[in-house]
Design an enzyme around this catalytic site. Structure first.
Site, PDB file in Angstrom:
ATOM      1  N   THR A 113      34.097  99.260  43.553  1.00 40.06           N
ATOM      2  CA  THR A 113      34.833  98.303  42.427  1.00 40.06           C
ATOM      3  C   THR A 113      34.357  98.397  41.133  1.00 40.06           C
ATOM      4  OG1 THR A 113      33.547  96.418  42.625  1.00 40.06           O
ATOM      5  CG2 THR A 113      35.300  96.694  44.546  1.00 40.06           C
ATOM      6  N   CYS A 114      35.098  97.947  40.200  1.00 36.43           N
ATOM      7  CA  CYS A 114      34.908  97.814  38.993  1.00 36.43           C
ATOM      8  C   CYS A 114      34.199  96.673  38.303  1.00 36.43           C
ATOM      9  CB  CYS A 114      36.383  97.945  38.107  1.00 36.43           C
ATOM     10  SG  CYS A 114      37.303  99.249  38.316  1.00 36.43           S
ATOM     11  N   ASP A 115      33.500  96.157  39.286  1.00 35.81           N
ATOM     12  CA  ASP A 115      32.441  94.891  39.047  1.00 35.81           C
ATOM     13  C   ASP A 115      30.983  95.621  39.027  1.00 35.81           C
ATOM     14  OD1 ASP A 115      30.869  92.592  39.278  1.00 35.81           O
ATOM     15  OD2 ASP A 115      32.753  91.627  39.617  1.00 35.81           O
TER      16      ASP A 115
ATOM     17  N   ASN B  88      40.161  94.033  43.316  1.00 39.63           N
ATOM     18  CA  ASN B  88      40.475  95.432  42.855  1.00 39.63           C
ATOM     19  C   ASN B  88      41.597  95.999  43.723  1.00 39.63           C
ATOM     20  OD1 ASN B  88      37.536  96.991  41.229  1.00 39.63           O
ATOM     21  ND2 ASN B  88      38.633  95.003  40.763  1.00 39.63           N
TER      22      ASN B  88
END
Length: 416
Positions: free
Chosen positions: A363-365, A406
Site C-alpha cells: 500500500t501507499c502508507d 487503497n
C-alpha cells in the site's frame, strides 16, 4: 475458479510438495498428519496449494489441524472448559468443527454471537467476553439467550444489570504480561481491589457474580506468568467469600502460542504450570476453570500464499534489498506492528544464497512495513512474480484485513 498464475511457477509447485524438512507425526485423531516440531509446511496444505489455482494473497486453513490442536489442549487440561476466542478466526468451517467437538465460544460482538447461533451453538455455550459493550448489544445478546458476561468497570456492570438481569458475570483483573510477544495493554481489566468492590456490587444488583478472569498476554512464552495471576485470583476468592460472595469460576483467557520464528514449548508444559499453580493456590477445592484459546488452535493451521510485487534497493551501494509483497499490515498482517509477531516465510528459491531484506506491504502508507529492524534474509534469486508462503497465519489475519484500504480487496480464505 481462482485467477492466479500459480501454474506458471512449476518449480515452486514441486518444491512445496517435496519439502525435505517435513516429517510426519501421528495426530491424536487417526488419519491426521502434521509437520514436525520444526514447524514445516503441513503436507495437506502443501498439496492443496500445489494443485489449486488460488488468488493472491490467500489464506489456506486446514481444519483438521484445528481439531488436532483442540484435542491436544483438552487432553492436556481435561478439567478446563474451552471457550474458543472467535475473534482469532471466525471462519464458519472452523467454528462448526469446534462446535462438533464440544467447544464453547468466547464472543466479542453481536456478529460473532450470530455466527455461533446460526451454526447451531446453544446460547449456554457462548460467553460475551468483551468488557466494552454497547447497551443495545448487551440487550440483544440477552434476547438471544446469552447469560454470561464479562465486565471490568462499574458503568459496564450497571449496563449489564439493566439489559441482562440475573445473568452470570465475571470481572477481569489486570495482570502482568511480560514475556508475551503480543502484550496486552491496560485497556482491559481493573485492579484487584476494584474487582472485589465490583463483584460485591454485582450481587447487590441482582446479578450472579461467578468469578474472575485475566489474560497474561497473547503468544505468552513465559510459562511462569500464570502462577502470580492465579495467586491474585485465589486471594480475591477468599476476600469475596468473607463478604458473602461465593465465587466459583476462574477464566484464564488465552496466551497459548503458535509456532512463529522462535521455538515454543508444547501445550503440555503450559498445562503442568497452570495445574501446579491451581493446586498450590486453591488446594483440593478447585473452582471451574475456563480457557479462551484462539491463536494456539488456529494459528499453525493456516498458511498465506502471497506474491512478490517488487524487489529493489534504495541505493546502489546498499546490500539490503526491499522486498514488497502483495500482503501487508492492512491486508492481514497487522500483528507485525512493532515487529511483534515474526512469521516464517518459504520461497521457491530456499537453499540458495541469501541476503538481508526489509519486508513491506503493497500500500501507499509508509507504516506498511512488516520487518525493518528484525533480521530477515531471503534468497538473492527472489524476484517479482515469485510466490511465497507465510506460515502459522491462521490466527488474526483475515479478521485484521481492511475492507478496502487503497482499493485492495480483503484477504481471501479457503478452508480445507
Amino acid at each position: 475458479m481462482f485467477a492466479t498464475d500459480l501454474g506458471s511457477n512449476a518449480r515452486f509447485r514441486r518444491q512445496i510438495s517435496q519439502k525435505p524438512q517435513i516429517s510426519l507425526v501421528p495426530d491424536l485423531a487417526e488419519g491426521i498428519q502434521l509437520p514436525d516440531e520444526q514447524g514445516g509446511l503441513s503436507p495437506r496444505i502443501a498439496k492443496f496449494i500445489a494443485t489449486h489455482e488460488l488468488p493472491s494473497p490467500c489464506l489456506v486453513i486446514d481444519v483438521d489441524i484445528v481439531e488436532h490442536n483442540y484435542m491436544q489442549m483438552t487432553h492436556a487440561l481435561p478439567l478446563a472448559h474451552v471457550y474458543y476466542a472467535v475473534k482469532a478466526n471466525p471462519a464458519a468451517e472452523v467454528v462448526a468443527r469446534l462446535a462438533e467437538l464440544g467447544s464453547n465460544f468466547d464472543t466479542a460482538s453481536p456478529g460473532e454471537i450470530d455466527l455461533c447461533l446460526n451454526l447451531g451453538v446453544a446460547p449456554s455455550r457462548i460467553s460475551y467476553g468483551n468488557t466494552i459493550k454497547k447497551q443495545a448489544d448487551i440487550a440483544y445478546a440477552y434476547t438471544q439467550g446469552i447469560r454470561m458476561f464479562a465486565f471490568d468497570s462499574e458503568a459496564e456492570l450497571e449496563k449489564i444489570s439493566i439489559s441482562a438481569p440475573g445473568s452470570k458475570v465475571y470481572c477481569r483483573i489486570l495482570v502482568e504480561s511480560e514475556g508475551a510477544e503480543w502484550p496486552l495493554s491496560r485497556k482491559f481489566g481493573c485492579e484487584p481491589d476494584m474487582a472485589l468492590d465490583l463483584l460485591l456490587k454485582a450481587q447487590d444488583l441482582g446479578l450472579d457474580p461467578i468469578g474472575v478472569s485475566f489474560h497474561v498476554g497473547s503468544q505468552q512464552t513465559n510459562l511462569n506468568q500464570w502462577d502470580p495471576a492465579i495467586a491474585q485470583v485465589a486471594k480475591l476468592f477468599e476476600r469475596a467469600s468473607a463478604q458473602g460472595v461465593d465465587l466459583r469460576m476462574i477464566d484464564m483467557g488465552g496466551g497459548f502460542p503458535s509456532r512463529y520464528r522462535a521455538d515454543v514449548q508444547p501445550v503440555e508444559d503450559y498445562a503442568d504450570k497452570i495445574m501446579s499453580a491451581m493446586v498450590r493456590h486453591f488446594g483440593a477445592a478447585l473452582p471451574e476453570m475456563i480457557l479462551e484459546p484462539g491463536r494456539s488452535l488456529v494459528g499453525d493451521a493456516g498458511v498465506i500464499q502471497a506474491e512478490v510485487v517488487l524487489t529493489s534497493k534504495k541505493s546502489a551501494s546498499e546490500d539490503k534489498r526491499w522486498v514488497y509483497l502483495d500482503i501487508g499490515k492492512f491486508s492481514g498482517l497487522a500483528e507485525t506492528m512493532d515487529e511483534a509477531i515474526k512469521y516464517r516465510i518459504l520461497t521457491p528459491h530456499d537453499g540458495g544464497e541469501t541476503g538481508p531484506v526489509v519486508l513491506a506491504g503493497p500500500t501507499c502508507d509508509s507504516a506498511d512495513i512488516l520487518y525493518e529492524k528484525t533480521a530477515y534474509e531471503m534468497p538473492l534469486a527472489l524476484e517479482a512474480g515469485d510466490k511465497v508462503l507465510i506460515l502459522s497465519t491462521g490466527a488474526y489475519t483475515t479478521t485484521y484485513s481492511a475492507v478496502n484500504f487503497n482499493g485492495f480487496a480483503p484477504l481471501e480464505a479457503v478452508c480445507i
